[in-house]
Design a protein around this motif. Sequence first.
Motif, PDB file in Angstrom:
ATOM      1  N   PRO A  30       0.857  -1.274  -0.077  1.00 33.86           N
ATOM      2  CA  PRO A  30       0.095   0.020   0.031  1.00 33.86           C
ATOM      3  C   PRO A  30       0.714   1.336   0.004  1.00 33.86           C
ATOM      4  N   GLN A  31       0.372   2.088  -0.794  1.00 29.45           N
ATOM      5  CA  GLN A  31       1.261   3.376  -1.126  1.00 29.45           C
ATOM      6  C   GLN A  31       0.618   4.484   0.000  1.00 29.45           C
ATOM      7  N   PRO A  32       1.645   5.188   0.552  1.00 31.36           N
ATOM      8  CA  PRO A  32       1.028   6.362   1.491  1.00 31.36           C
ATOM      9  C   PRO A  32       0.284   7.097   0.885  1.00 31.36           C
ATOM     10  N   GLN A  33      -0.726   7.527   1.526  1.00 31.29           N
ATOM     11  CA  GLN A  33      -1.915   8.664   1.045  1.00 31.29           C
ATOM     12  C   GLN A  33      -1.292   9.946   1.539  1.00 31.29           C
ATOM     13  N   THR A  34      -1.097  10.679   0.195  1.00 28.19           N
ATOM     14  CA  THR A  34      -0.590  12.250   0.251  1.00 28.19           C
ATOM     15  C   THR A  34      -1.684  13.116   0.405  1.00 28.19           C
ATOM     16  N   THR A  35      -1.547  14.102   1.426  1.00 29.44           N
ATOM     17  CA  THR A  35      -2.595  15.103   1.510  1.00 29.44           C
ATOM     18  C   THR A  35      -1.816  16.362   1.199  1.00 29.44           C
ATOM     19  N   GLN A  36      -2.146  17.124   0.465  1.00 33.60           N
ATOM     20  CA  GLN A  36      -1.390  18.533   0.157  1.00 33.60           C
ATOM     21  C   GLN A  36      -2.285  19.569   0.302  1.00 33.60           C
ATOM     22  N   THR A  37      -2.061  20.314   1.397  1.00 40.38           N
ATOM     23  CA  THR A  37      -3.118  21.572   1.711  1.00 40.38           C
ATOM     24  C   THR A  37      -2.195  22.718   1.559  1.00 40.38           C
ATOM     25  N   GLU A  38      -2.751  23.754   2.015  1.00 42.34           N
ATOM     26  CA  GLU A  38      -2.071  25.304   2.137  1.00 42.34           C
ATOM     27  C   GLU A  38      -0.932  24.748   3.234  1.00 42.34           C
ATOM     28  N   ALA A  39       0.039  25.520   2.680  1.00 40.89           N
ATOM     29  CA  ALA A  39       1.378  25.466   3.736  1.00 40.89           C
ATOM     30  C   ALA A  39       0.745  26.098   5.211  1.00 40.89           C
ATOM     31  N   LYS A  40       1.099  25.280   6.178  1.00 40.90           N
ATOM     32  CA  LYS A  40       0.777  25.753   7.723  1.00 40.90           C
ATOM     33  C   LYS A  40       2.166  25.646   8.329  1.00 40.90           C
ATOM     34  N   PRO A  41       1.995  26.430   9.530  1.00 34.15           N
ATOM     35  CA  PRO A  41       3.213  26.245  10.547  1.00 34.15           C
ATOM     36  C   PRO A  41       3.192  24.900  11.028  1.00 34.15           C
ATOM     37  N   ILE A  42       4.544  24.464  11.409  1.00 36.26           N
ATOM     38  CA  ILE A  42       4.693  23.106  12.181  1.00 36.26           C
ATOM     39  C   ILE A  42       3.987  23.024  13.515  1.00 36.26           C
ATOM     40  N   PHE A  43       4.339  24.269  14.233  1.00 37.77           N
ATOM     41  CA  PHE A  43       3.978  24.534  15.439  1.00 37.77           C
ATOM     42  C   PHE A  43       3.499  26.022  15.644  1.00 37.77           C
ATOM     43  N   ALA A  44       2.827  26.162  16.584  1.00 36.87           N
ATOM     44  CA  ALA A  44       1.902  27.168  16.969  1.00 36.87           C
ATOM     45  C   ALA A  44       2.818  28.193  17.977  1.00 36.87           C
ATOM     46  N   ALA A 109       8.832  27.520  10.477  1.00 39.05           N
ATOM     47  CA  ALA A 109       8.846  26.288   9.412  1.00 39.05           C
ATOM     48  C   ALA A 109       7.364  25.929   8.984  1.00 39.05           C
ATOM     49  N   LYS A 110       7.180  25.880   7.625  1.00 37.21           N
ATOM     50  CA  LYS A 110       5.752  25.538   7.563  1.00 37.21           C
ATOM     51  C   LYS A 110       5.715  24.110   6.697  1.00 37.21           C
ATOM     52  N   SER A 111       4.948  23.438   6.632  1.00 41.17           N
ATOM     53  CA  SER A 111       4.679  22.092   5.625  1.00 41.17           C
ATOM     54  C   SER A 111       3.470  22.171   5.112  1.00 41.17           C
ATOM     55  N   ASP A 112       3.150  21.776   3.855  1.00 45.36           N
ATOM     56  CA  ASP A 112       2.101  21.726   2.954  1.00 45.36           C
ATOM     57  C   ASP A 112       1.583  20.235   2.430  1.00 45.36           C
ATOM     58  N   ARG A 113       2.417  19.084   2.888  1.00 47.69           N
ATOM     59  CA  ARG A 113       2.348  17.955   2.447  1.00 47.69           C
ATOM     60  C   ARG A 113       2.306  17.028   3.787  1.00 47.69           C
ATOM     61  N   THR A 114       1.171  16.091   3.629  1.00 50.37           N
ATOM     62  CA  THR A 114       1.136  15.244   4.963  1.00 50.37           C
ATOM     63  C   THR A 114       1.068  13.634   4.017  1.00 50.37           C
ATOM     64  N   LEU A 115       1.801  12.865   4.667  1.00 52.34           N
ATOM     65  CA  LEU A 115       1.700  11.429   4.003  1.00 52.34           C
ATOM     66  C   LEU A 115       1.235  10.532   5.260  1.00 52.34           C
ATOM     67  N   LEU A 116      -0.115  10.159   5.083  1.00 55.29           N
ATOM     68  CA  LEU A 116      -0.577   9.075   6.084  1.00 55.29           C
ATOM     69  C   LEU A 116       0.102   7.739   5.883  1.00 55.29           C
ATOM     70  N   THR A 117       0.848   7.130   6.707  1.00 59.04           N
ATOM     71  CA  THR A 117       2.002   6.035   6.483  1.00 59.04           C
ATOM     72  C   THR A 117       1.651   5.210   7.792  1.00 59.04           C
ATOM     73  N   PRO A 118       1.458   4.073   7.397  1.00 56.06           N
ATOM     74  CA  PRO A 118       1.285   2.985   8.505  1.00 56.06           C
ATOM     75  C   PRO A 118       2.507   2.942   9.294  1.00 56.06           C
TER      76      PRO A 118
END
Length: 219
Positions: A30-44, A109-118
């Motif tokens: 199974p390939q990781p499901q990639t979710t691309q969204t607007e770049a958001k800060p990693i921490f607040a 730092a921001k991230s705009d991509r999340t990979l849902l991975t087992p």
Amino acid sequence: MKFQKTPLILLFSALLLGGYVYFSELRKEPQPQTTQTEAKPIFAFKEDEVQAFTVKTAQQTLSFEQIPMSIPAGQKGLGKTSSWQMIAPEKTTADQATVAFLLNLIATAKSDRTLLTPITRQAEFGLNPPIATIEVKLGNQQTHRLLLGKPNFNRQFLYALADPIANSSQDLAVLQVPINFQNAIDRPLSEWKQANPTPKASSTPSSPNTNNATSKGAQ
């Protein structure tokens, strides 16, 4: 006894096709499901909220904390009232620019991509064990962790986990964070410490004979 060629060919083709499908499905992961969204800060949190932090790599573990500075009464309010000190593996003044670079990066730092991975595949991203772990402690006593893994295929980002839940069986939310994190932590111990200031050259004292001669001449 003669066998008809056509049924044998069909049977042989069906066996080949069935074997191909079987092994293809067996090897398919199974390939990781990639979710691309607007770049958001990693921490607040903000950079100036950090009161202490630790950087742990395979080579070394570094710990730092802010130490209040003694400011003369007439100069209070004119500048910084604390400085960063290294408390492990040595106790010494930290290089303020090196510390500021890392803390500014982790706070902005921001991230705009999340990979849902087992969770069983986290080693593929260099996250079990992680290449580095950064843990920060804020003034309100909250702590945050960032686990850094391997670079992605084009070395523009690092795989990372932000505040992962310990002993969780759920899928991991693997982030892609700026490659600058590698530059911020991949340093020898000497670059984390403040360089020794260059000692001032002392003035050469006058010899006693010269002073005596000058005194006699004046008389």
